[in-house]
Design an enzyme around this catalytic site. Structure first.
Site, PDB file in Angstrom:
ATOM      1  N   GLU A   1      -4.892  -8.609   0.333  1.00  0.00           N
ATOM      2  CA  GLU A   1      -5.573  -8.501   1.738  1.00  0.00           C
ATOM      3  C   GLU A   1      -7.280  -8.240   1.254  1.00  0.00           C
ATOM      4  OE1 GLU A   1      -4.267  -4.953   4.013  1.00  0.00           O
ATOM      5  OE2 GLU A   1      -2.173  -5.485   3.670  1.00  0.00           O
TER       6      GLU A   1
ATOM      7  N   GLU B   1       0.920  -1.214   0.098  1.00  0.00           N
ATOM      8  CA  GLU B   1      -0.112  -0.042   0.076  1.00  0.00           C
ATOM      9  C   GLU B   1       0.922   1.312  -0.014  1.00  0.00           C
ATOM     10  OE1 GLU B   1      -2.783  -0.289   3.221  1.00  0.00           O
ATOM     11  OE2 GLU B   1      -3.891  -1.900   2.178  1.00  0.00           O
TER      12      GLU B   1
HETATM   13  O1  IFM Z   1      -4.052  -3.380   9.015  1.00  0.00           O
HETATM   14  C1  IFM Z   1      -4.102  -2.604   7.799  1.00  0.00           C
HETATM   15  C2  IFM Z   1      -2.987  -3.363   6.843  1.00  0.00           C
HETATM   16  O2  IFM Z   1      -1.566  -3.274   7.537  1.00  0.00           O
HETATM   17  C3  IFM Z   1      -2.577  -2.567   5.533  1.00  0.00           C
HETATM   18  N1  IFM Z   1      -4.159  -2.753   4.794  1.00  0.00           N
HETATM   19  C4  IFM Z   1      -5.309  -2.309   5.490  1.00  0.00           C
HETATM   20  C5  IFM Z   1      -5.215  -3.166   6.803  1.00  0.00           C
HETATM   21  C6  IFM Z   1      -6.497  -2.776   7.640  1.00  0.00           C
HETATM   22  O3  IFM Z   1      -6.600  -1.290   8.080  1.00  0.00           O
END
Ligand code: IFM
Length: 459
Positions: free
Chosen positions: A355, A163
């Site tokens: 994710e 990210e």
């Molecule tokens: O916990 C985070 C992760 O580190 C990065 N993506 C979003 C998740 C939830 O906020």
């Protein structure tokens, strides 16, 4: 409801969020250790210690992953654990931790999917200018080299950065993530450019040095706007909402993905940010744009968008009471369908969801279990939409649930629980939630279990 035969099912975590041991065995501090000390920066002053104490409990945690049927595990490597000063001296004990982690995963038949950088930037490098420093791409390349030399005889799947929109934007412009800076746009753009160059150089190092054939990607935030209707106008507006850059901002997907995947600096980025003096030369773009084998995408929530009278995107407000998670993010299963569709059409790479998951107010019940039907319903509905995308011909190769276990949720500290496994931070007891057993059934049946709507399968 079957997913493709080789579809990969996994779960994800990140080093700072689970490892703890922030100053153990020679680890250097990171910018997150620094931000945790700033009054008011993190919920109730929570810190990265002990988190899930995964550094000391790794073997048991991997055994738990195997029991839950995971085929792959996405984790990140703590740069300052391996290189306490960010460059130069290697901390053998830190390196050895990841060496053991990889061996332990492989011994259980779980494929390791490391991410080189999930935000815990070495404090020593921050003191030298951090991502603003012109050498910062080289620093990241040096760190990549250390990890590739150590792990690439057994690891083939690599992600460079997680990210970038967050560590660049939230960290250096909005200031709510480490290092907590609110830089003006020219400096923000320098950080952006250096992070992109770092990604490119890192891919070059992986490709040049890996001992087994590498498969390389990164894991940006996946944006997906949901068209308000099936009309071509609304679909075009939703697509434009994700693609176009109208005002300076940190979330624009194309600032990161267009240079990295298409080798172009978007025209509208020039128009919107042009006045701030950042230049992106052909030679920069040549370094940044390295061949990727797949695109990792993290996805949680999406707005709904319609075409305004002039065809331009207009965000449609969700009605009061629209379902949301414990972060206050709207629950929008259809968003994952449009997100992968729009990314596939624009970037053409096979996709892995790196994710996806939800924060929920989970607690251990009197019967000793953790009952989280909301997470099961959330994941079921998102996965059904992902399946729909695959049916429509989009090449989606895997899904990593966020997260394997409850952990340090950045500025929210330990107040938000995203895990399939509940963690009692005082005792470090792990309790798989109902969703963990349910997910095991989904994996075992390669998606067939999604046809059932009861929440207790597998429990
Ligand atoms: O916990 C985070 C992760 O580190 C990065 N993506 C979003 C998740 C939830 O906020």
């Amino acid at each position: 409801m079957q997913f493709p035969p080789n579809f990969l099912w996994g779960a994800a975590t990140a080093s700072f969020q689970i490892e703890g041991a922030v100053a153990t065995d020679g680890k250097g501090p990171s910018v997150w250790d620094m931000l945790c000390q700033r009054p008011g920066a993190v919920f109730e002053g929570h810190t990265g210690d002990p988190a899930c104490d995964h550094y000391h409990r790794m073997t048991d945690d991997v055994a738990m992953m195997a029991e839950l049927g995971l085929q792959a595990y996405r984790f990140s490597i703590s740069w300052p654990r391996v290189l306490p000063e960010g460059v130069g001296r290697v901390n053998a004990r830190g390196l050895e931790f990841y060496d053991r982690l990889v061996d332990t995963l492989l011994a259980k038949g779980i494929a390791p999917y490391p991410t080189l950088f999930h935000w815990d930037y070495p404090l020593a490098l921050y003191a030298r200018g951090g991502w603003l420093h012109e050498d910062s791409p080289e620093w990241f390349a040096e760190y990549t080299q250390v990890m590739v030399d150590k792990l690439s005889d057994r690891v083939s799947n690599w992600m460079t950065q997680n990210e970038p929109q967050c560590f660049v934007g939230l960290g250096h412009s909005v200031g709510v993530h480490a290092p907590g800076l609110k830089l003006p746009w020219p400096e923000y753009l320098t950080v952006l450019k250096n992070s992109l160059l770092a990604h490119g150089k890192s891919v070059q190092v992986i490709r040049a040095s890996a001992k087994t054939k590498p498969s390389v990607s990164f894991a940006p935030v996946g944006h997906g706007s949901i068209p308000a209707s099936d009309s071509p106008e609304d679909i075009a507006a939703a697509r434009a909402h994700d693609d176009n850059i109208k005002v300076p901002g940190v979330w624009h997907r194309s600032l990161h993905l267009d240079p990295a995947i298409l080798g172009v600096w978007p025209e509208d980025a020039d128009r919107v940010f042009g006045a701030y003096g950042m230049t992106m030369s052909d030679s920069d773009l040549k370094t940044i744009c390295q061949p990727l084998d797949w695109l990792g995408l993290n996805f949680y929530s999406a707005p709904t968008v319609k075409a305004g009278p002039d065809g331009q995107p207009v965000v449609v407000k969700y009605p009061a009471g629209h379902p949301q998670n414990a972060m206050g993010w709207p629950i929008t299963p259809e968003g994952i369908y449009w997100m992968v569709k729009f990314h596939y059409e624009r970037y053409g790479l096979p996709i892995v969801i790196t994710e996806n998951g939800m924060a929920n107010l989970d607690a251990v019940d009197d019967d000793g279990g953790v009952h989280d039907p909301q997470r099961i319903a959330y994941t079921r509905n998102y996965l059904k939409q992902l399946h729909r995308a695959i049916q429509d011909g989009i090449d989606v190769r895997g899904y990593f649930h966020w997260s394997l276990m409850d952990n340090f949720e950045w500025a929210e500290g330990y107040s938000k629980r995203f895990g399939l496994v509940h963690v009692d931070y005082a005792t470090q007891k792990r309790t798989p939630k109902d969703s963990a057993y349910w997910y095991r059934e989904v994996i075992r049946s390669n998606g067939e279990a999604l046809k059932r709507t009861d929440s207790l399968i597998g429990v």
